[in-house]
Design a protein around this motif. Structure first.
Motif, short mmCIF file in Angstrom:
data_model
loop_
_atom_site.label_atom_id
_atom_site.label_comp_id
_atom_site.label_asym_id
_atom_site.label_seq_id
_atom_site.Cartn_x
_atom_site.Cartn_y
_atom_site.Cartn_z
N ASN A 44 -48.14 9.08 62.67
CA ASN A 44 -48.63 9.98 63.71
C ASN A 44 -47.55 10.45 64.68
O ASN A 44 -47.85 10.87 65.79
CB ASN A 44 -49.78 9.30 64.47
CG ASN A 44 -51.02 9.22 63.61
OD1 ASN A 44 -51.78 10.18 63.50
ND2 ASN A 44 -51.22 8.09 62.95
N GLY A 45 -46.30 10.38 64.24
CA GLY A 45 -45.21 10.97 65.01
C GLY A 45 -44.66 10.14 66.15
O GLY A 45 -43.89 10.65 66.97
N LYS A 75 -42.22 7.14 67.65
CA LYS A 75 -40.94 6.55 67.30
C LYS A 75 -40.87 5.14 67.86
O LYS A 75 -40.93 4.94 69.08
CB LYS A 75 -39.79 7.38 67.85
CG LYS A 75 -38.43 6.85 67.45
CD LYS A 75 -37.33 7.74 67.99
CE LYS A 75 -35.94 7.33 67.60
NZ LYS A 75 -35.64 5.96 67.45
N ARG A 117 -43.87 8.87 72.05
CA ARG A 117 -44.11 10.21 71.51
C ARG A 117 -44.44 11.13 72.68
O ARG A 117 -45.31 10.82 73.49
CB ARG A 117 -45.26 10.22 70.50
CG ARG A 117 -45.43 11.61 69.83
CD ARG A 117 -46.58 11.64 68.88
NE ARG A 117 -47.81 11.76 69.68
CZ ARG A 117 -49.02 11.64 69.18
NH1 ARG A 117 -49.19 11.38 67.91
NH2 ARG A 117 -50.07 11.76 69.95
#
Length: 136
Positions: free
Chosen positions: A83-84, A86, A102
């Motif tokens: 889901n993006g 880090k 994020r």
């Protein structure tokens, strides 16, 4: 200064992220207990208040099998990747703590020594009503 999300919008976004994560990570039957977090002021590089605030939400995750905590951490790490988010810190196996970022939102999960899990999100700094206070 430019406008930003309002505090309420930032808090809603943080809540939505927590609810999406827990729904993906924990089995049916989990319960969330609000772990009150006060509104936190934002500061500048000189540690002076800016007038902005962080919207923070935090929940205890109850009614889960605590012996599966490592599996929950693994599932959250996968959800973050998918889901993006880090991954920034993963202190396992020393401590059951990790967090990811994020869009300037920071989500973290940790376990107490007894194995109780807490998950929360901090928003980026936001003006209470979405626009800077006037300096009149």
């Amino acid at each position: 200064m430019e406008s930003s999300l309002s505090f309420d919008q930032a808090r809603t976004a943080a809540l939505n992220e927590v609810h999406a994560a827990v729904a993906a990570v924990f089995p049916a039957g989990y319960k969330l207990a609000d772990d009150f977090v006060p509104q936190l002021p934002c500061t500048d590089v000189s540690d002076r208040p800016t007038g902005q605030v962080h919207a923070s939400v935090s929940f205890w995750v109850d009614s889960i099998d605590r012996t599966r905590n490592n599996a929950y951490f693994d599932a959250l790490a996968r959800w973050w990747t998918d889901n993006g988010w880090k991954l920034e810190v993963d202190d396992r196996p020393k401590d059951l703590f990790m967090n990811a970022r994020r869009d300037d939102y920071l989500m973290g999960m940790q376990a107490t020594p007894e194995g109780r899990l807490n998950i929360g999100v901090d928003s980026p700094c936001a003006w209470p009503d979405g626009t800077p206070e006037s300096k009149s």
